[in-house]
Design a protein around this motif. Structure first.
Motif, PDB file in Angstrom:
ATOM      1  N   GLY A   1       8.191   5.448  21.196  1.00 36.94           N
ATOM      2  CA  GLY A   1       8.064   5.200  19.761  1.00 36.94           C
ATOM      3  C   GLY A   1       8.161   6.466  18.948  1.00 36.94           C
ATOM      4  N   ALA A   2       7.625   7.561  19.477  1.00 36.20           N
ATOM      5  CA  ALA A   2       7.644   8.828  18.743  1.00 36.20           C
ATOM      6  C   ALA A   2       9.054   9.370  18.566  1.00 36.20           C
ATOM      7  N   GLY A   3       9.991   8.894  19.386  1.00 36.02           N
ATOM      8  CA  GLY A   3      11.367   9.352  19.278  1.00 36.02           C
ATOM      9  C   GLY A   3      12.152   8.663  18.176  1.00 36.02           C
ATOM     10  N   LEU A   4      11.561   7.644  17.558  1.00 41.06           N
ATOM     11  CA  LEU A   4      12.254   6.933  16.480  1.00 41.06           C
ATOM     12  C   LEU A   4      12.204   7.746  15.189  1.00 41.06           C
ATOM     13  N   PRO A   5      13.138   7.520  14.279  1.00 41.71           N
ATOM     14  CA  PRO A   5      13.021   8.125  12.945  1.00 41.71           C
ATOM     15  C   PRO A   5      11.699   7.678  12.318  1.00 41.71           C
ATOM     16  N   PRO A   6      11.003   8.571  11.609  1.00 46.57           N
ATOM     17  CA  PRO A   6       9.691   8.211  11.047  1.00 46.57           C
ATOM     18  C   PRO A   6       9.699   6.928  10.231  1.00 46.57           C
ATOM     19  N   ALA A   7      10.710   6.714   9.408  1.00 49.86           N
ATOM     20  CA  ALA A   7      10.743   5.505   8.578  1.00 49.86           C
ATOM     21  C   ALA A   7      10.806   4.247   9.435  1.00 49.86           C
ATOM     22  N   GLU A   8      11.566   4.305  10.526  1.00 53.12           N
ATOM     23  CA  GLU A   8      11.665   3.148  11.412  1.00 53.12           C
ATOM     24  C   GLU A   8      10.358   2.920  12.156  1.00 53.12           C
ATOM     25  N   LEU A   9       9.729   3.990  12.620  1.00 50.78           N
ATOM     26  CA  LEU A   9       8.444   3.871  13.307  1.00 50.78           C
ATOM     27  C   LEU A   9       7.394   3.286  12.375  1.00 50.78           C
ATOM     28  N   LEU A  10       7.351   3.769  11.140  1.00 51.12           N
ATOM     29  CA  LEU A  10       6.377   3.267  10.183  1.00 51.12           C
ATOM     30  C   LEU A  10       6.611   1.786   9.903  1.00 51.12           C
ATOM     31  N   ALA A  11       7.867   1.396   9.763  1.00 53.97           N
ATOM     32  CA  ALA A  11       8.181  -0.010   9.504  1.00 53.97           C
ATOM     33  C   ALA A  11       7.758  -0.890  10.674  1.00 53.97           C
ATOM     34  N   ARG A  12       7.990  -0.412  11.897  1.00 59.58           N
ATOM     35  CA  ARG A  12       7.593  -1.186  13.083  1.00 59.58           C
ATOM     36  C   ARG A  12       6.071  -1.342  13.151  1.00 59.58           C
TER      37      ARG A  12
END
Length: 268
Positions: free
Chosen positions: A87-98
């Motif tokens: 999860g930490a490898g995702l772009p921050p905006a995508e991680l936050l949305a998830r």
């Protein structure tokens, strides 16, 4: 408002508070190292997103959750870290949305649960309220890591009462998971909440007691601070031992945090 709906509301509010802390961070902020070795702010949020999804699976798909547990048992040393790393490898905006989507879906599923239903977990089966309490405790604890990394001082809230409760209820587990004999007598636990109220557990006349600020007790049982840096006190040998090993989370004992450098005096 019922006690069950109150814990659902408190879980939502705990998530929203942490959301406000990270929502405005730039890439550098998401990459800040937290007190958990090897974990950045992104790892902390990714872990919460992963465990929220696990809890949602437990509430809505028992067979799917059991399959997840089998994977965890096959790799007990790195299963949780792997979820956080991915999860930490995702772009921050995508991680936050998830994370936001998972929180919302879990909250809705808990509110829709049949009263009295119990759901599988990594420990004993839990009610919807207990699932919410566990998620609140984890959200608060990992939120503390994010706050420490970001230099934010959070004001303690009434929601700490849920963390206190789960910490008290996990007393026997903390002894058992370390192969230590479980004390045969109950302790009296009295902690002072942020508004000055006392949250008390156990017999008033118990010989062994634990007292102190609720915030410090929560930092202790979530292993976010060392006992030496906290104003939590014990009376009695078993109660004193408990403060060395307390944990409010399931799973193997954590390494805890080292005492702060400096004069070593406890915070009061």
């Amino acid at each position: 408002m019922s006690a069950v709906s109150a814990v659902f509301d408190d879980l939502r509010e705990e998530g929203e508070e942490l959301d406000r802390m990270v929502a405005g961070l730039g890439p550098e902020g998401w990459g800040l190292a937290t007190p958990a070795p090897g974990w950045t702010v992104a790892h902390q949020i990714a872990h919460l997103a992963w465990t929220d999804r696990s809890a949602l699976l437990a509430v809505t798909d028992a067979d799917g959750f059991r399959a997840l547990v089998e994977k965890a048992l096959a790799a007990p040393g790195g299963f949780v870290d792997q979820g956080a790393e991915e999860g930490a490898g995702l772009p921050p905006a995508e991680l936050l949305a998830r994370w936001r989507e998972g929180r919302a879906r879990l909250g809705a599923a808990l509110r829709a649960a049949v009263p009295g239903a119990r759901f599988p977990w990594y420990g004993p089966p839990m009610s919807a309220a207990s699932v919410a309490t566990g998620r609140l405790m984890e959200t608060w604890a990992h939120g503390q890591d994010v706050a420490d990394a970001s230099g934010v001082v959070r004001a303690p809230t009434h929601r700490l009462r849920h963390v206190v409760r789960i910490g008290v209820r996990a007393r026997d587990f903390a002894f058992g998971v370390r192969g230590l004999p479980v004390p045969g007598e109950e302790f009296r636990v009295e902690v002072t909440g942020p508004s000055g109220q006392v949250w008390a557990y156990g017999p008033e006349d118990a010989a062994q007691r634990v007292t102190g600020p609720a915030l410090d007790f929560c930092l202790l049982v979530t292993q976010r601070a060392h006992r030496a840096d906290l104003a939590v006190r014990a009376e009695g040998p078993d109660a004193d031992r408990w403060l060395d090993i307390a944990q409010a989370f399931a799973g193997p004992p954590g390494a805890g945090r080292a005492p702060r450098t400096g004069d070593g005096e406890a915070r009061v």
